[in-house]
Design a protein around this motif. Structure first.
Motif, PDB file in Angstrom:
ATOM      1  N   PHE A  15       0.831  -1.208   0.000  1.00 23.56           N
ATOM      2  CA  PHE A  15       0.000   0.000   0.000  1.00 23.56           C
ATOM      3  C   PHE A  15       0.867   1.260   0.000  1.00 23.56           C
ATOM      4  N   ALA A  16       1.948   1.251   0.762  1.00 21.15           N
ATOM      5  CA  ALA A  16       2.842   2.415   0.791  1.00 21.15           C
ATOM      6  C   ALA A  16       3.473   2.630  -0.586  1.00 21.15           C
ATOM      7  N   ALA A  17       3.883   1.554  -1.219  1.00 18.96           N
ATOM      8  CA  ALA A  17       4.491   1.674  -2.550  1.00 18.96           C
ATOM      9  C   ALA A  17       3.476   2.167  -3.572  1.00 18.96           C
ATOM     10  N   LEU A  18       2.247   1.687  -3.488  1.00 17.49           N
ATOM     11  CA  LEU A  18       1.211   2.064  -4.449  1.00 17.49           C
ATOM     12  C   LEU A  18       0.637   3.454  -4.196  1.00 17.49           C
ATOM     13  N   ALA A  19       0.963   4.052  -3.063  1.00 11.07           N
ATOM     14  CA  ALA A  19       0.435   5.377  -2.732  1.00 11.07           C
ATOM     15  C   ALA A  19       0.982   6.460  -3.659  1.00 11.07           C
ATOM     16  N   ASP A  20       2.116   6.215  -4.268  1.00 12.61           N
ATOM     17  CA  ASP A  20       2.750   7.221  -5.116  1.00 12.61           C
ATOM     18  C   ASP A  20       2.354   7.015  -6.586  1.00 12.61           C
ATOM     19  N   PRO A  21       1.835   8.048  -7.238  1.00 21.33           N
ATOM     20  CA  PRO A  21       1.399   7.893  -8.632  1.00 21.33           C
ATOM     21  C   PRO A  21       2.540   7.545  -9.592  1.00 21.33           C
ATOM     22  N   THR A  22       3.751   8.007  -9.312  1.00 20.40           N
ATOM     23  CA  THR A  22       4.879   7.663 -10.180  1.00 20.40           C
ATOM     24  C   THR A  22       5.165   6.175 -10.111  1.00 20.40           C
ATOM     25  N   ARG A  23       5.129   5.614  -8.901  1.00 21.08           N
ATOM     26  CA  ARG A  23       5.376   4.170  -8.770  1.00 21.08           C
ATOM     27  C   ARG A  23       4.260   3.368  -9.442  1.00 21.08           C
ATOM     28  N   ARG A  24       3.011   3.841  -9.312  1.00 20.77           N
ATOM     29  CA  ARG A  24       1.913   3.160 -10.009  1.00 20.77           C
ATOM     30  C   ARG A  24       2.136   3.212 -11.514  1.00 20.77           C
ATOM     31  N   GLY A  25       2.652   4.340 -12.000  1.00 25.37           N
ATOM     32  CA  GLY A  25       2.954   4.466 -13.428  1.00 25.37           C
ATOM     33  C   GLY A  25       4.042   3.501 -13.872  1.00 25.37           C
ATOM     34  N   ILE A  26       5.063   3.359 -13.056  1.00 20.02           N
ATOM     35  CA  ILE A  26       6.146   2.411 -13.361  1.00 20.02           C
ATOM     36  C   ILE A  26       5.583   0.991 -13.418  1.00 20.02           C
ATOM     37  N   LEU A  27       4.774   0.631 -12.433  1.00 24.06           N
ATOM     38  CA  LEU A  27       4.183  -0.716 -12.423  1.00 24.06           C
ATOM     39  C   LEU A  27       3.280  -0.921 -13.635  1.00 24.06           C
ATOM     40  N   ALA A  28       2.501   0.090 -13.990  1.00 20.93           N
ATOM     41  CA  ALA A  28       1.620  -0.019 -15.159  1.00 20.93           C
ATOM     42  C   ALA A  28       2.446  -0.218 -16.428  1.00 20.93           C
ATOM     43  N   GLU A  29       3.545   0.492 -16.528  1.00 16.41           N
ATOM     44  CA  GLU A  29       4.423   0.359 -17.693  1.00 16.41           C
ATOM     45  C   GLU A  29       5.023  -1.042 -17.765  1.00 16.41           C
ATOM     46  N   LEU A  30       5.476  -1.560 -16.628  1.00 12.96           N
ATOM     47  CA  LEU A  30       6.026  -2.924 -16.608  1.00 12.96           C
ATOM     48  C   LEU A  30       4.945  -3.951 -16.929  1.00 12.96           C
ATOM     49  N   ALA A  31       3.724  -3.721 -16.454  1.00 19.27           N
ATOM     50  CA  ALA A  31       2.628  -4.650 -16.723  1.00 19.27           C
ATOM     51  C   ALA A  31       2.271  -4.636 -18.214  1.00 19.27           C
ATOM     52  N   ALA A  32       2.288  -3.457 -18.820  1.00 20.04           N
ATOM     53  CA  ALA A  32       1.884  -3.329 -20.220  1.00 20.04           C
ATOM     54  C   ALA A  32       2.956  -3.812 -21.195  1.00 20.04           C
ATOM     55  N   ARG A  33       4.228  -3.553 -20.858  1.00 17.99           N
ATOM     56  CA  ARG A  33       5.290  -3.792 -21.848  1.00 17.99           C
ATOM     57  C   ARG A  33       6.333  -4.810 -21.407  1.00 17.99           C
ATOM     58  N   GLY A  34       6.180  -5.367 -20.224  1.00 22.49           N
ATOM     59  CA  GLY A  34       7.123  -6.389 -19.773  1.00 22.49           C
ATOM     60  C   GLY A  34       8.358  -5.809 -19.112  1.00 22.49           C
ATOM     61  N   PRO A  35       9.313  -6.670 -18.784  1.00 22.95           N
ATOM     62  CA  PRO A  35      10.520  -6.244 -18.065  1.00 22.95           C
ATOM     63  C   PRO A  35      11.248  -5.115 -18.779  1.00 22.95           C
ATOM     64  N   ALA A  36      11.847  -4.223 -17.972  1.00 18.75           N
ATOM     65  CA  ALA A  36      12.549  -3.069 -18.527  1.00 18.75           C
ATOM     66  C   ALA A  36      13.632  -2.617 -17.564  1.00 18.75           C
ATOM     67  N   THR A  37      14.599  -1.906 -18.096  1.00 18.53           N
ATOM     68  CA  THR A  37      15.641  -1.300 -17.263  1.00 18.53           C
ATOM     69  C   THR A  37      15.162   0.087 -16.827  1.00 18.53           C
ATOM     70  N   ALA A  38      15.874   0.663 -15.872  1.00 18.66           N
ATOM     71  CA  ALA A  38      15.559   2.029 -15.443  1.00 18.66           C
ATOM     72  C   ALA A  38      15.694   2.998 -16.619  1.00 18.66           C
ATOM     73  N   THR A  39      16.671   2.773 -17.482  1.00 15.95           N
ATOM     74  CA  THR A  39      16.867   3.623 -18.655  1.00 15.95           C
ATOM     75  C   THR A  39      15.688   3.503 -19.609  1.00 15.95           C
ATOM     76  N   ASP A  40      15.221   2.266 -19.835  1.00 19.47           N
ATOM     77  CA  ASP A  40      14.039   2.051 -20.688  1.00 19.47           C
ATOM     78  C   ASP A  40      12.844   2.813 -20.132  1.00 19.47           C
ATOM     79  N   LEU A  41      12.627   2.690 -18.831  1.00 20.27           N
ATOM     80  CA  LEU A  41      11.475   3.340 -18.195  1.00 20.27           C
ATOM     81  C   LEU A  41      11.586   4.862 -18.257  1.00 20.27           C
ATOM     82  N   ALA A  42      12.793   5.378 -18.078  1.00  9.34           N
ATOM     83  CA  ALA A  42      12.990   6.833 -18.135  1.00  9.34           C
ATOM     84  C   ALA A  42      12.691   7.367 -19.533  1.00  9.34           C
ATOM     85  N   ALA A  43      12.936   6.567 -20.559  1.00 13.12           N
ATOM     86  CA  ALA A  43      12.642   6.999 -21.928  1.00 13.12           C
ATOM     87  C   ALA A  43      11.136   7.023 -22.190  1.00 13.12           C
ATOM     88  N   ARG A  44      10.381   6.223 -21.436  1.00 13.21           N
ATOM     89  CA  ARG A  44       8.931   6.117 -21.650  1.00 13.21           C
ATOM     90  C   ARG A  44       8.111   6.997 -20.713  1.00 13.21           C
TER      91      ARG A  44
END
Length: 117
Positions: A15-44
């Motif tokens: 719940f603490a991790a999900l409280a932040d919208p940026t972290r929810r966005g990161i999780l949504a991105e990983l769920a939609a597009r699969g595993p990624a590096t921090a660099t991949d995520l920063a580009a998206r």
């Protein structure tokens, strides 16, 4: 499924991790597009690689992602569903408790309303 005394701290971390919208966005991105590096995520996502890395550390601490070594020593992050299942079970148990209390209150109010009529 962890024992109930273990489930609460896991659920709390989720719940603490999900409280932040940026972290929810990161999780949504990983769920939609699969595993990624921090660099991949920063580009998206509209956030720096350094900020992504800090959020990934927190998500990793909560057990929501797992870092796996990739090519050229780059870490790829993958979603982990176990902690979410624990949090869902925690919420389901809480809902059952509330449903029981609300049902008892409804019965009490219905019973008292009949006595007044």
């Amino acid at each position: 499924m962890p024992h109930s005394d273990q489930a609460e701290p896991i659920a709390q971390a989720v719940f603490a991790a999900l409280a932040d919208p940026t972290r929810r966005g990161i999780l949504a991105e990983l769920a939609a597009r699969g595993p990624a590096t921090a660099t991949d995520l920063a580009a998206r996502l509209p956030i720096s690689r350094q900020a992504i890395a800090k959020h990934l550390d927190l998500l990793s601490d909560a057990g929501l992602v797992r870092g796996e070594p990739g090519e050229r020593r780059r870490i790829r992050y993958r979603l982990q569903t176990g902690p979410v299942a624990v949090a869902q079970s925690f919420l389901a148990a809480l809902a059952r408790d509330w449903d029981g209390h609300l049902s008892a209150l409804r019965d009490h109010l219905d019973h008292n309303g009949e006595n007044e009529a």
